[in-house]
Scaffold this motif. Structure first.
Motif, PDB file in Angstrom:
ATOM      1  N   PHE A 150      68.475  52.261  11.850  1.00 18.87           N
ATOM      2  CA  PHE A 150      67.695  53.382  11.347  1.00 18.87           C
ATOM      3  C   PHE A 150      66.545  52.891  10.465  1.00 18.87           C
ATOM      4  O   PHE A 150      65.399  53.322  10.614  1.00 18.87           O
ATOM      5  N   LEU A 151      66.846  51.977   9.528  1.00 21.51           N
ATOM      6  CA  LEU A 151      65.822  51.473   8.616  1.00 21.51           C
ATOM      7  C   LEU A 151      64.750  50.691   9.366  1.00 21.51           C
ATOM      8  O   LEU A 151      63.570  50.734   9.012  1.00 21.51           O
ATOM      9  N   LYS A 152      65.154  49.976  10.398  1.00 20.68           N
ATOM     10  CA  LYS A 152      64.195  49.234  11.223  1.00 20.68           C
ATOM     11  C   LYS A 152      63.291  50.207  11.986  1.00 20.68           C
ATOM     12  O   LYS A 152      62.078  50.012  12.063  1.00 20.68           O
ATOM     13  N   LYS A 153      63.868  51.261  12.538  1.00 22.71           N
ATOM     14  CA  LYS A 153      63.100  52.259  13.285  1.00 22.71           C
ATOM     15  C   LYS A 153      61.997  52.855  12.415  1.00 22.71           C
ATOM     16  O   LYS A 153      60.897  53.125  12.882  1.00 22.71           O
ATOM     17  N   HIS A 154      62.287  53.048  11.138  1.00 24.16           N
ATOM     18  CA  HIS A 154      61.328  53.651  10.213  1.00 24.16           C
ATOM     19  C   HIS A 154      60.488  52.610   9.472  1.00 24.16           C
ATOM     20  O   HIS A 154      59.838  52.942   8.481  1.00 24.16           O
ATOM     21  N   ARG A 155      60.535  51.366   9.928  1.00 21.24           N
ATOM     22  CA  ARG A 155      59.716  50.261   9.418  1.00 21.24           C
ATOM     23  C   ARG A 155      59.961  49.963   7.932  1.00 21.24           C
ATOM     24  O   ARG A 155      59.081  49.501   7.233  1.00 21.24           O
ATOM     25  N   LEU A 156      61.161  50.246   7.459  1.00 20.40           N
ATOM     26  CA  LEU A 156      61.530  49.891   6.094  1.00 20.40           C
ATOM     27  C   LEU A 156      62.122  48.491   6.060  1.00 20.40           C
ATOM     28  O   LEU A 156      61.993  47.768   5.072  1.00 20.40           O
ATOM     29  N   LEU A 157      62.798  48.100   7.137  1.00 23.56           N
ATOM     30  CA  LEU A 157      63.249  46.728   7.341  1.00 23.56           C
ATOM     31  C   LEU A 157      62.532  46.198   8.580  1.00 23.56           C
ATOM     32  O   LEU A 157      62.237  46.959   9.496  1.00 23.56           O
ATOM     33  N   VAL A 158      62.263  44.896   8.591  1.00 23.70           N
ATOM     34  CA  VAL A 158      61.617  44.267   9.745  1.00 23.70           C
ATOM     35  C   VAL A 158      62.431  43.051  10.164  1.00 23.70           C
ATOM     36  O   VAL A 158      63.074  42.401   9.328  1.00 23.70           O
ATOM     37  N   GLU A 159      62.407  42.749  11.461  1.00 21.23           N
ATOM     38  CA  GLU A 159      63.082  41.557  11.959  1.00 21.23           C
ATOM     39  C   GLU A 159      62.373  40.328  11.425  1.00 21.23           C
ATOM     40  O   GLU A 159      61.149  40.288  11.357  1.00 21.23           O
ATOM     41  N   ALA A 160      63.160  39.330  11.087  1.00 18.35           N
ATOM     42  CA  ALA A 160      62.591  38.097  10.524  1.00 18.35           C
ATOM     43  C   ALA A 160      63.315  36.875  11.077  1.00 18.35           C
ATOM     44  O   ALA A 160      63.740  36.006  10.334  1.00 18.35           O
ATOM     45  N   GLY A 161      63.499  36.846  12.377  1.00 21.56           N
ATOM     46  CA  GLY A 161      64.137  35.696  13.001  1.00 21.56           C
ATOM     47  C   GLY A 161      65.606  35.933  13.263  1.00 21.56           C
ATOM     48  O   GLY A 161      66.115  37.044  13.156  1.00 21.56           O
ATOM     49  N   GLY A 162      66.281  34.857  13.625  1.00 20.70           N
ATOM     50  CA  GLY A 162      67.700  34.950  13.900  1.00 20.70           C
ATOM     51  C   GLY A 162      68.230  33.679  14.518  1.00 20.70           C
ATOM     52  O   GLY A 162      67.476  32.749  14.819  1.00 20.70           O
ATOM     53  N   ILE A 163      69.513  33.641  14.710  1.00 22.79           N
ATOM     54  CA  ILE A 163      70.187  32.518  15.352  1.00 22.79           C
ATOM     55  C   ILE A 163      71.161  33.110  16.363  1.00 22.79           C
ATOM     56  O   ILE A 163      72.015  33.929  16.005  1.00 22.79           O
ATOM     57  N   GLY A 164      71.038  32.704  17.617  1.00 24.57           N
ATOM     58  CA  GLY A 164      71.922  33.239  18.657  1.00 24.57           C
ATOM     59  C   GLY A 164      71.769  34.745  18.760  1.00 24.57           C
ATOM     60  O   GLY A 164      70.662  35.256  18.894  1.00 24.57           O
ATOM     61  N   ARG A 165      72.893  35.445  18.680  1.00 25.67           N
ATOM     62  CA  ARG A 165      72.865  36.910  18.757  1.00 25.67           C
ATOM     63  C   ARG A 165      72.705  37.572  17.391  1.00 25.67           C
ATOM     64  O   ARG A 165      72.662  38.793  17.295  1.00 25.67           O
ATOM     65  N   THR A 166      72.631  36.785  16.338  1.00 25.88           N
ATOM     66  CA  THR A 166      72.483  37.329  14.989  1.00 25.88           C
ATOM     67  C   THR A 166      71.003  37.460  14.653  1.00 25.88           C
ATOM     68  O   THR A 166      70.261  36.484  14.693  1.00 25.88           O
ATOM     69  N   THR A 167      70.572  38.672  14.339  1.00 28.61           N
ATOM     70  CA  THR A 167      69.189  38.927  13.941  1.00 28.61           C
ATOM     71  C   THR A 167      69.138  39.051  12.426  1.00 28.61           C
ATOM     72  O   THR A 167      69.988  39.702  11.824  1.00 28.61           O
ATOM     73  N   PHE A 168      68.141  38.416  11.830  1.00 29.60           N
ATOM     74  CA  PHE A 168      67.949  38.493  10.387  1.00 29.60           C
ATOM     75  C   PHE A 168      66.838  39.496  10.086  1.00 29.60           C
ATOM     76  O   PHE A 168      65.892  39.649  10.854  1.00 29.60           O
ATOM     77  N   TYR A 169      66.959  40.159   8.941  1.00 28.22           N
ATOM     78  CA  TYR A 169      65.993  41.168   8.530  1.00 28.22           C
ATOM     79  C   TYR A 169      65.504  40.885   7.120  1.00 28.22           C
ATOM     80  O   TYR A 169      66.125  40.153   6.356  1.00 28.22           O
ATOM     81  N   ARG A 170      64.407  41.516   6.789  1.00 30.34           N
ATOM     82  CA  ARG A 170      63.877  41.521   5.423  1.00 30.34           C
ATOM     83  C   ARG A 170      63.180  42.852   5.221  1.00 30.34           C
ATOM     84  O   ARG A 170      62.916  43.572   6.181  1.00 30.34           O
ATOM     85  N   THR A 171      62.884  43.171   3.996  1.00 30.80           N
ATOM     86  CA  THR A 171      62.194  44.422   3.712  1.00 30.80           C
ATOM     87  C   THR A 171      60.708  44.267   4.035  1.00 30.80           C
ATOM     88  O   THR A 171      60.174  43.162   4.034  1.00 30.80           O
ATOM     89  N   THR A 172      60.053  45.372   4.339  1.00 30.82           N
ATOM     90  CA  THR A 172      58.624  45.332   4.598  1.00 30.82           C
ATOM     91  C   THR A 172      57.893  44.973   3.303  1.00 30.82           C
ATOM     92  O   THR A 172      58.303  45.398   2.216  1.00 30.82           O
ATOM     93  N   PRO A 173      56.802  44.204   3.385  1.00 31.62           N
ATOM     94  CA  PRO A 173      56.081  43.839   2.152  1.00 31.62           C
ATOM     95  C   PRO A 173      55.413  45.030   1.471  1.00 31.62           C
ATOM     96  O   PRO A 173      54.985  44.918   0.333  1.00 31.62           O
ATOM     97  N   TYR A 174      55.332  46.169   2.138  1.00 35.05           N
ATOM     98  CA  TYR A 174      54.781  47.355   1.482  1.00 35.05           C
ATOM     99  C   TYR A 174      55.694  47.855   0.370  1.00 35.05           C
ATOM    100  O   TYR A 174      55.242  48.517  -0.545  1.00 35.05           O
ATOM    101  N   LEU A 175      56.989  47.559   0.465  1.00 37.31           N
ATOM    102  CA  LEU A 175      57.936  48.068  -0.522  1.00 37.31           C
ATOM    103  C   LEU A 175      58.309  47.031  -1.566  1.00 37.31           C
ATOM    104  O   LEU A 175      58.478  47.349  -2.732  1.00 37.31           O
TER     105      LEU A 175
END
Length: 163
Positions: free
Chosen positions: A97-122
């Motif tokens: 949900f947070l990714k859909k609303h651009r509050l969290l963004v994908e920031a890489g990953g390893i295998g099937r694990t995706t890493f996230y971070r907050t958008t720099p706007y916040l």
């Protein structure tokens, strides 16, 4: 080479003119810290944003779990869920949900694990110049993600009208 002057904070006794140096306190923060937009954070925390308490808690956790500028939170969803006291499925739905609303963004990953971070706007770690460059790459998130739902329980015909 000249030695740099050292600033000293001192108390001066008005009667005698004697001064005593005031000991400096250690820096208040114990490590990296993040700049969070006060107005935007407050808007997201308000009921008018449409975020649930869980969604806001996960988002703010990501704000403070990031320890390097533009870096991902390199933890598995299971570990994050455990720290937040959520089930992995609940965390997954919230992050989606947070990714859909651009509050969290994908920031890489390893295998099937995706890493996230907050958008720099916040929230952002770094200088003002670095921050200005970072936001050029992203669309700003909308701070009202949904109409807040009424939490009042609706009565059915069987329960009768209280009036």
């Amino acid at each position: 080479m000249a030695k740099a002057a050292r600033k000293v904070l001192a108390l001066v006794d008005e009667e005698t003119g004697q001064y005593s140096e005031v000991q400096r306190a250690a820096y208040a923060f114990d490590g990296p810290h993040i700049n969070v937009g006060i107005r935007k954070g407050r808007q997201l925390a308000s009921g008018a944003s449409g975020l649930t308490d869980r969604q806001y808690r996960v988002l703010s956790w990501y704000w403070f779990a990031t320890e390097q500028s533009q870096g991902p939170v390199t933890m598995t969803g299971t570990d994050i869920a455990k720290e937040l006291g959520l089930s992995p499925d609940s965390l997954s739905r919230t992050v989606k949900f947070l990714k859909k609303h651009r509050l969290l963004v994908e920031a890489g990953g390893i295998g099937r694990t995706t890493f996230y971070r907050t958008t720099p706007y916040l929230a952002f770690i770094g200088t003002g110049f670095e921050h200005r460059e970072a936001v050029k790459e992203w669309n700003p998130p909308e701070l009202t993600v949904a109409e807040p739902r009424s939490r009042r329980r609706k009565k059915t015909d069987e329960e009768g009208d209280p009036s």
